[in-house]
Scaffold this motif. Sequence first.
Motif, PDB file in Angstrom:
ATOM      1  N   ALA A 298     -24.344 -16.907  30.204  1.00 32.25           N
ATOM      2  CA  ALA A 298     -23.909 -15.611  30.756  1.00 32.25           C
ATOM      3  C   ALA A 298     -23.178 -15.812  32.083  1.00 32.25           C
ATOM      4  N   ALA A 299     -23.662 -16.782  32.868  1.00 36.35           N
ATOM      5  CA  ALA A 299     -23.022 -17.058  34.155  1.00 36.35           C
ATOM      6  C   ALA A 299     -21.580 -17.531  33.962  1.00 36.35           C
ATOM      7  N   LYS A 300     -21.302 -18.105  32.770  1.00 42.19           N
ATOM      8  CA  LYS A 300     -19.924 -18.544  32.465  1.00 42.19           C
ATOM      9  C   LYS A 300     -19.138 -17.447  31.753  1.00 42.19           C
ATOM     10  N   GLY A 301     -19.765 -16.289  31.586  1.00 44.25           N
ATOM     11  CA  GLY A 301     -19.083 -15.204  30.882  1.00 44.25           C
ATOM     12  C   GLY A 301     -19.212 -15.282  29.369  1.00 44.25           C
ATOM     13  N   LYS A 302     -20.126 -16.120  28.891  1.00 38.71           N
ATOM     14  CA  LYS A 302     -20.297 -16.292  27.444  1.00 38.71           C
ATOM     15  C   LYS A 302     -21.582 -15.624  26.985  1.00 38.71           C
ATOM     16  N   LEU A 303     -21.543 -15.138  25.744  1.00 36.19           N
ATOM     17  CA  LEU A 303     -22.734 -14.552  25.136  1.00 36.19           C
ATOM     18  C   LEU A 303     -23.406 -15.617  24.291  1.00 36.19           C
ATOM     19  N   ARG A 304     -24.669 -15.885  24.600  1.00 36.99           N
ATOM     20  CA  ARG A 304     -25.361 -16.915  23.839  1.00 36.99           C
ATOM     21  C   ARG A 304     -26.339 -16.255  22.872  1.00 36.99           C
ATOM     22  N   GLY A 305     -26.401 -16.789  21.670  1.00 33.97           N
ATOM     23  CA  GLY A 305     -27.324 -16.254  20.673  1.00 33.97           C
ATOM     24  C   GLY A 305     -27.987 -17.382  19.918  1.00 33.97           C
ATOM     25  N   MET A 306     -29.120 -17.024  19.310  1.00 35.05           N
ATOM     26  CA  MET A 306     -29.868 -18.016  18.536  1.00 35.05           C
ATOM     27  C   MET A 306     -30.106 -17.448  17.142  1.00 35.05           C
ATOM     28  N   GLY A 307     -29.867 -18.268  16.140  1.00 33.12           N
ATOM     29  CA  GLY A 307     -30.059 -17.816  14.764  1.00 33.12           C
ATOM     30  C   GLY A 307     -30.945 -18.774  14.007  1.00 33.12           C
ATOM     31  N   LEU A 308     -31.749 -18.190  13.137  1.00 31.74           N
ATOM     32  CA  LEU A 308     -32.713 -18.984  12.359  1.00 31.74           C
ATOM     33  C   LEU A 308     -32.436 -18.791  10.884  1.00 31.74           C
ATOM     34  N   SER A 309     -32.662 -19.853  10.111  1.00 30.75           N
ATOM     35  CA  SER A 309     -32.775 -19.650   8.674  1.00 30.75           C
ATOM     36  C   SER A 309     -33.878 -20.551   8.154  1.00 30.75           C
ATOM     37  N   THR A 310     -34.752 -19.986   7.355  1.00 30.28           N
ATOM     38  CA  THR A 310     -35.767 -20.785   6.676  1.00 30.28           C
ATOM     39  C   THR A 310     -35.394 -20.760   5.206  1.00 30.28           C
TER      40      THR A 310
END
Lengths: 792, 161
Positions: free
Chosen positions: A453-465
Motif C-alpha cells: 500500500a505504501a507503494k500505491g499497490k493493492l495486495r491480495g491473497m488468494g487460496l485454493s484447496t
Amino acid sequence: MPKDTGIGASSKRREDVRFLTGVGNYTDDLSLHAQTHAVMVRSTVAHGRIVKIDTARAAAMPGVLAVFTGEDFAAVGGNPAGWLINSRDGTPMREPKRPVLAHGKVRHVGDAYAAIIAETYAQAKDAAQALSDDTQIEELPAIVDMKAALADASNRVHDEIPDNLCFDWGWIEDNRAAVDAAMQAAPHKVTLELTNNRLVPNAMEPRASIGEYFPGTGDYKLTTTSQNPHLTRLLIAAFVMGIPENKLQVVAPDVGGGFGSKIYHYGEEALVLAAAKRLGRPVRWTAERTESFLSDAHGRDHVTKIELGCTKEGDILAIRTETHANVGAYLSNFSTATPTFLHGTLMSGPYKVPHVYVNVKAVFTNTAPVDAYRGAGRPEATYSLERVIDMMARELGLDPFEVRRRNLLTPDQFPYQSPVGLMYDTGNYQATLDKAVELGDVAGFEARRAASAAKGKLRGMGLSTWIEACGIAPSNLVGILGSRVGLYDAATVRVNATGNISVMVGAHSHGQGHETVFAQVVAEKLGIPESSVEIVHGDTAKIPFGMGSYGSRSLAVCGSAMDRAMDKIIAKGKKIAAHMLEAAEGDISFADGKFSVAGTDKAKTFGEIAFSAYVPHNYPLETLEPGLEETAFYDPANFTYPAGAYICEVEVDPDTGRVEVASFTCADDFGNVMNPMIVEGQVHGGVGQGIGQALLENTTYDENGQLLTGSFMDYAMPRADDVPFYTVDASCATPCTHNPLGVKGCGEAGAIGSPPAVINAVIDALHRGGITHVKHIDMPVSPGRVWQAINA
Amino acid sequence: MTKVSMTVNGKAVSAEAEGRTLLSAYLREGLGLTGTHIGCDTSQCGACVVHVDGKAVKSCSVFAMDVAGSEVRTIEGMANADGSLSVLQQAFQDNHGLQCGFCTPGMVMASAALLADNPKPTEAEVRHHLEGNICRCTGYHNIVKAVLAASGQDVPAVAAE
C-alpha cells in the motif's frame, strides 16, 4: 538425511546431458536418405464448401512429387473419439467423421484439405501456396459462439448434426431432482457465471511426423511427436488406415513437451505414411508454429454457470453447474471425456458436499478441436468451485480459509464416496492447508499488504484447496462409462546376462524424466545401482504395449506395472537361487540385491542369478525356463487422488490494472515421492502454466472464425519475468492405498490449483483496497480487464 | 546456391545456402548441427539462440550469408574441451533447469551471453534477460536458479530477497 540414490533421492536427470550438449534426438532432427517434404494446405476460412481444387498447376511445379486431397482418403476411416458419451436422454453423442484431409467442407481456419510432397521444403511450400490460390471454397457463415451455435439450426458445422450439439450430459442425472430441492431449500445461494479461457498448449517443439514405407516387407514406420505411440498405432491401424498393427512401427523419440496436445492422433501422421507408400521414399512434415496454433488441439474453453447453496455459517449444501464446452470442429480423441468424466466427477472437490449435479453441453464450432490440456477438465472444475466458494465466503462475511476448513473432508472420512461417483481412498486436506498457511506466511500478510500500500499497490491473497483424480481406471469401469480403450499400462523388465537391466515401459517421457525416475524405482527394488538400469520408451517395436503419458498416470500406472514385473523377476530369481544354494525356495529371501538363505550366510548376488539364468549350467532346467525377463500389465483398482492447498499473493496497480504475482506457495500431497527435485519441477511448470492462464493467455477467434492469436506475437505466453520463484512442498504425503508404490501423480497439479488462487487473490486485493463492486473478472485478468472492472 | 563459409564451434565449415537460407537452417540442415532448435516462426521463442562473434542472436532472424566469415558458437560447442559439461550446463543439470529439453539450447546460449556481460546478475536481471526465451515446462524457476548458481551466487539468499 536425504537419500542419494533410489526412491526418494533427487537423482540428477540422465537425459539432461544429451539435451544440454545439443545431441538430443527430436523428430525434426532426423535426416533420412532420399527424404521428401510435406506441406499441408490449410483453409483460410473458418467454414466453407470446397467447390474445386485444381491441382494441375501445383503438381507441375518444380520438385513437386505428389499432391494429396481429401479425395485420396475418402475411402479410409476417420480418426475416432476415444470416449462415447450419452446424453441425458440416453441417446449417444453425435460423432462426425474426422477425415485425414478435409473433404467436401472445411470447418476451421487451419483445417488441412490438401498436402504437397516435394523434393525440398521450399518447393512444397511454394506449391502449397499455388494450390491454395487454385482452390475455390464457397465461404459459409462461421459458427464461433457456442450459445449461438445451439440457437441457430440453419447453420451447421456438420450437415448431419442439426443443432451443433455433440451431447447434453447430466452427472448424475438421477440425482438432479434431489440437488434441485436442496438448492431450493438452502438458506443462502451464490451464483457465478464464468469463462474458462481457451488455451493453446504450445509445447515448445512443434508437432512433426516422418513416414517411411519398406516395400520389401510391406512395413511402415512412423516417427512422430507423440505422448503415446501405441495409441497412435492402434488408431491408425484399427480406425484410420487399416494397416495391420504388426506392419506399423510407431516411434516417438525425444519429444519436446506435450501437455496433452501430443496425446492425440492427427491427420498429418496418416498423410506421411500414405505418401511414403505412394512415393517409395520417406516423407517428413514439421509444423510451423502458426500451424500449431491453427491445428493442435486447444484446451479448456468452458462457459459455466455455477450455483452453490449453503447455510449462513458457510456449510456447503448443494452445487449445481451448467457448462457449455467447446469441442471445436471435430472430436479429438479425448475431447468428449475431458468436459465430462474428467470434469463432472471432480465437482465436489475436497469437500463434503451432499448434493452435486453437473450438466455439460458439448458444442461444435468452426474452431480448432479442443481436447485435454494439462489438467484436462479438472482445472475447469477446480476453477469453478474455488471461485464460487470464495464468493460465498465474501457474501457471508466469512474468512475464506475458515470456510474451506469447515467443509474439507477430514482424515477419518476416508475412504469417501463422493456424490459425483468417485471413491477417494486417502488424503489429509487439513495438513496441506496448514502447511501452505505456514510456508506462505499468512500471519505476515498484513505487514506485506501495508508495504504494498505504501507503494500505491493493492495486495491480495488468494487460496485454493484442490483435488484431482489421476491414473484413470479401472478399465472395466471406464468401459461402462464409455471409454473405447483400456487404461492399464505395461512394462517388461529384461535382466541381461551380465546383470544390467533394460526396462521397456509403455509410458512416454517428454520432459517428465522417466529415464531417471523409473531407474531409481528399479534400482531401489532390485538393490542394484541406478546406472545399471536403462529405461526404454517410445517405440512400439521395443515395448510390449502401453497407453502413454497423460493425466499424471505414468508412475501410478506404468510404475506399478514395472513393480509387478519386478515381483515376477524376484520370484523367478528365488527359484534359481534355491537351486544354486541347495535350499528350499521358501527359505530364500531377497534384499539389498542378494538372494539369501534364511538364517545362514549363504547368498547369491543379483548378478550371479542373472548370469545363471542365461548360462544355465547349474540350473533347474527341468522345472524352469532359462532367461530372466518378465512383463506385467497393470490395471489400477481406482484413480489416485492428489490434493493440495495453494496460496497466491498479488499486487495490483490500481492505476493501470496490472497484476503482478508477488508470491506463490504450494503444499501438495502426491503420496510417496520418488524424486523430490523432479516433483518440484513438475509443480513449478504447472503453476507457471496456471499463472499464464490466469494473467496472460487467451485464444481469440473473431466473429468470422479467424484466429486472432495465431503466433507468439499475439498469444501471451508466460515469460521469465512474469512469474516469481515459487515455494513448493510435498511433505504432507498420504500414500495411495491401492498401488504398490503409494504414488498419486504430480504432473498436472500446478495447472489445476493455481488459476483460482490467482484470481481469488486479485479479487481480494481489490476488495481490501475498497473496490468492492468487483465480484469477478474472467481470465486472463489482463491490465485492460482489471482496469475496466475497477472503473466500471 | 552459394557456398557459405564461417567458423562454427572453432571449426572452419562451409555449406550450400540460398540467399533466403536462415542461419538456423544452415546450421541444422547444412551442417547437421540439430542442437539449435526451431520453436516458432516469428523470432519470439528463442530456442534457436546462438552466438555470432560473441553476441547472442536468434539464428532464425539472420541470413546465413550475412554472417559468412563470422565466429558462430552453438550448443554443441558449449561443453568443456574434455567433453564434460561447462559450469553453466552443469548448473542447468544440478538445478533441474530443463525438462523436455527443447528450449534448453536457446536458454543456455542466452544465459551464457548474459553471464559474459554481467557475471553476477540479480534475479530480476536474469528474468529480464531471458524474456526472449520461452519455456513451457519449468515455470522458469529452475532456469533462473541455474543461471544464478552458475554465476556463483547463493541461490537461496537471492531468492529470499
